[in-house]
Every structure is written in structure tokens, then in C-alpha cells.
Design a protein around this motif. Structure first.
Motif, short mmCIF file in Angstrom:
data_model
loop_
_atom_site.label_atom_id
_atom_site.label_comp_id
_atom_site.label_asym_id
_atom_site.label_seq_id
_atom_site.Cartn_x
_atom_site.Cartn_y
_atom_site.Cartn_z
N GLY A 39 0.78 -1.23 0.00
CA GLY A 39 0.00 0.00 0.00
C GLY A 39 0.81 1.28 0.00
N MET A 40 2.06 1.20 -0.44
CA MET A 40 2.92 2.39 -0.40
C MET A 40 2.91 3.20 -1.70
SD MET A 40 4.14 2.57 2.61
CE MET A 40 5.67 3.46 2.62
N GLY A 41 2.39 2.60 -2.78
CA GLY A 41 2.31 3.35 -4.04
C GLY A 41 3.12 2.76 -5.18
N LYS A 42 3.62 1.55 -5.03
CA LYS A 42 4.44 0.94 -6.08
C LYS A 42 3.64 0.70 -7.36
CE LYS A 42 5.57 -2.43 -3.36
NZ LYS A 42 4.95 -2.07 -2.09
N THR A 43 2.42 0.22 -7.24
CA THR A 43 1.59 -0.02 -8.42
C THR A 43 1.21 1.30 -9.07
OG1 THR A 43 0.79 -2.10 -7.50
CG2 THR A 43 -0.54 -1.11 -9.25
N ALA A 44 0.90 2.32 -8.29
CA ALA A 44 0.62 3.65 -8.84
C ALA A 44 1.84 4.18 -9.58
CB ALA A 44 0.19 4.61 -7.73
N PHE A 45 3.01 3.96 -9.02
CA PHE A 45 4.26 4.38 -9.67
C PHE A 45 4.39 3.70 -11.04
CE2 PHE A 45 8.76 4.88 -10.39
CZ PHE A 45 9.09 6.07 -9.77
N CYS A 46 4.10 2.40 -11.08
CA CYS A 46 4.17 1.67 -12.35
C CYS A 46 3.13 2.18 -13.34
CB CYS A 46 4.01 0.17 -12.12
SG CYS A 46 5.51 -0.57 -11.45
N GLN A 47 1.97 2.60 -12.85
CA GLN A 47 0.97 3.20 -13.73
C GLN A 47 1.54 4.46 -14.37
OE1 GLN A 47 -2.51 2.12 -14.43
NE2 GLN A 47 -1.84 3.42 -16.12
N GLY A 48 2.24 5.26 -13.59
CA GLY A 48 2.87 6.46 -14.13
C GLY A 48 3.95 6.14 -15.14
N LEU A 49 4.72 5.06 -14.89
CA LEU A 49 5.73 4.65 -15.87
C LEU A 49 5.07 4.27 -17.18
CD1 LEU A 49 8.12 2.50 -13.62
CD2 LEU A 49 8.49 4.85 -14.43
N CYS A 50 3.99 3.50 -17.11
CA CYS A 50 3.25 3.13 -18.33
C CYS A 50 2.75 4.38 -19.04
CB CYS A 50 2.09 2.20 -18.01
SG CYS A 50 2.56 0.47 -17.83
N ASP A 51 2.16 5.30 -18.30
CA ASP A 51 1.66 6.54 -18.89
C ASP A 51 2.79 7.27 -19.61
OD1 ASP A 51 -0.76 5.84 -17.75
OD2 ASP A 51 -0.77 7.49 -16.29
N GLY A 52 3.94 7.36 -18.95
CA GLY A 52 5.07 8.07 -19.54
C GLY A 52 5.66 7.36 -20.76
N LEU A 53 5.51 6.05 -20.81
CA LEU A 53 5.98 5.28 -21.96
C LEU A 53 4.95 5.24 -23.08
CD1 LEU A 53 7.59 2.29 -20.02
CD2 LEU A 53 8.82 3.99 -21.41
N GLY A 54 3.79 5.86 -22.86
CA GLY A 54 2.75 5.87 -23.87
C GLY A 54 1.99 4.56 -23.97
N ILE A 55 2.01 3.80 -22.87
CA ILE A 55 1.32 2.50 -22.84
C ILE A 55 -0.04 2.69 -22.18
CG2 ILE A 55 1.39 0.15 -21.92
CD1 ILE A 55 4.50 0.47 -21.88
N SER A 56 -1.09 2.36 -22.90
CA SER A 56 -2.44 2.45 -22.35
C SER A 56 -2.75 1.12 -21.66
CB SER A 56 -3.43 2.72 -23.48
OG SER A 56 -4.73 2.78 -22.97
N ALA A 57 -2.73 1.13 -20.34
CA ALA A 57 -2.95 -0.10 -19.58
C ALA A 57 -3.46 0.24 -18.20
CB ALA A 57 -1.66 -0.89 -19.47
N THR A 58 -4.20 -0.69 -17.63
CA THR A 58 -4.57 -0.60 -16.23
C THR A 58 -3.58 -1.49 -15.48
OG1 THR A 58 -6.89 -0.25 -16.76
CG2 THR A 58 -6.38 -0.99 -14.52
N VAL A 59 -2.73 -0.88 -14.69
CA VAL A 59 -1.65 -1.61 -14.01
C VAL A 59 -2.18 -2.26 -12.74
CG1 VAL A 59 0.60 -1.35 -12.91
CG2 VAL A 59 0.09 -0.09 -15.00
N THR A 60 -1.82 -3.51 -12.56
CA THR A 60 -2.17 -4.26 -11.36
C THR A 60 -0.92 -4.85 -10.75
OG1 THR A 60 -2.60 -6.27 -12.61
CG2 THR A 60 -4.48 -4.81 -12.23
N SER A 61 -1.02 -5.22 -9.49
CA SER A 61 0.11 -5.83 -8.80
C SER A 61 0.39 -7.21 -9.40
CB SER A 61 -0.19 -5.96 -7.31
OG SER A 61 0.87 -6.61 -6.67
N PRO A 62 1.67 -7.55 -9.59
CA PRO A 62 2.01 -8.85 -10.18
C PRO A 62 2.16 -9.97 -9.15
CG PRO A 62 3.98 -7.54 -9.95
CD PRO A 62 2.83 -6.68 -9.47
N THR A 63 1.56 -9.83 -7.99
CA THR A 63 1.77 -10.77 -6.89
C THR A 63 1.60 -12.22 -7.29
OG1 THR A 63 1.08 -9.10 -5.30
CG2 THR A 63 1.05 -11.37 -4.55
N PHE A 64 0.53 -12.56 -7.97
CA PHE A 64 0.28 -13.96 -8.30
C PHE A 64 0.84 -14.35 -9.65
CE2 PHE A 64 -2.98 -12.75 -5.22
CZ PHE A 64 -2.64 -13.64 -4.22
N ALA A 65 1.06 -13.39 -10.53
CA ALA A 65 1.55 -13.68 -11.87
C ALA A 65 3.08 -13.70 -11.95
CB ALA A 65 1.02 -12.63 -12.84
N ILE A 66 3.75 -13.17 -10.96
CA ILE A 66 5.20 -12.95 -10.89
C ILE A 66 5.61 -11.79 -11.80
CG2 ILE A 66 7.53 -13.87 -11.19
CD1 ILE A 66 6.56 -16.54 -10.24
#
Length: 144
Positions: A39-66
Motif C-alpha cells: 500500500g505504499m504506491g508501487k503499483t501507482a508508480f508503475c501506472q505512471g511509468l506506463c503513462d510516460g511510456l505511452g502505454i495504455s494499460a490498467t496496471v495491477t500488482s504482479p503478486t500472483f503472476a510474478i
């Protein structure tokens, strides 16, 4: 390591915007190690990275997918959870090193389990809780 940036985020939206602003400083093959609990903001940070890379995605935690792959051009984002990884052999077994050959940036949760294996092209992003929604985000690296 040199502390490059300290940022106080008051919301998820600010964390997303901050991460997006860092993308121009990143390069193909960079590995971002996250240091911060649930709950510290790591997934939100990754959402921002996607946004900055021009990737349209809804980012989720990779906990179960690795790993969650967010394909983009010219760079993709590979978001890993290394919670269950205990040694370098396991990194090989999950195919981690293959991702280093792709055009992209790797973002690693539970990085403390693997960061000793890497010395180059790394960025450390630390999250510190200052309040219910307030985080201090510190970015360190020697490759910017």
C-alpha cells in the motif's frame, strides 16, 4: 549511490504524475528496484511509468503472476514481484534474464531478494509513509 530526487506525494494521482515525469530519464534495460511495503504506491508508480511510456494499460500488482507485461513502443514495462524468489537460479527459472534482452524497463517489487545480483543500470525507488495518503518517494541511481 547519489540521491537524485526526493518527492512528497499527497495522493495516488501525484505518485502517478511523478513517475510519469521520470520516464525521460530512463533508458532501455534499466532496472527499477522498489523499497516499500504494501500500500505504499508501487503499483501507482508503475501506472505512471506506463503513462510516460505511452502505454495504455490498467496496471495491477504482479503478486500472483510474478510478472505483468505492458507492451509498448519503443519500450515496454515489465513489472515483477520477487517475493517468492530466493536465489539466482530461481531468477533463471522464471525467465527473468530473458526480459533483459527485450526493449523495456523492469520494475521490481520485493527487490531486496535479488538486487545483490545487479550493479548496472539500476534505480532504487524508496517509499516512506508520512501519513494516510502521504508518501516520501526517494529516487537513487547512478545511471541517469
Amino acid at each position: 549511490r547519489i540521491i537524485l530526487i526526493e518527492f512528497i506525494s499527497n495522493s495516488k494521482a501525484e505518485t502517478v504524475a511523478f513517475a510519469k515525469s521520470l520516464v525521460p530519464k530512463l533508458a532501455n534495460g534499466d532496472i527499477i528496484f522498489f523499497d516499500g511495503g504494501l500500500g505504499m504506491g508501487k503499483t501507482a508508480f508503475c501506472q505512471g511509468l506506463c503513462d510516460g511510456l505511452g502505454i495504455s494499460a490498467t496496471v495491477t500488482s504482479p503478486t500472483f503472476a510474478i510478472v505483468n507485461e505492458y507492451s509498448g513502443y519503443p519500450l515496454s514495462l515489465f513489472h515483477f514481484d520477487m517475493y517468492r524468489i530466493e536465489n539466482e537460479d530461481q531468477l533463471y527459472n522464471i525467465g527473468f534474464y530473458d526480459y533483459l534482452d527485450y526493449d523495456g524497463i523492469c520494475a521490481i517489487e520485493w527487490a531486496e531478494n535479488i538486487k545483490d545480483f545487479f550493479a548496472e543500470n539500476t534505480v532504487l525507488v524508496k517509499f516512506e509513509k508520512l501519513g494516510e495518503t502521504v508518501r516520501k518517494i526517494t529516487v537513487e541511481g547512478d545511471n541517469f
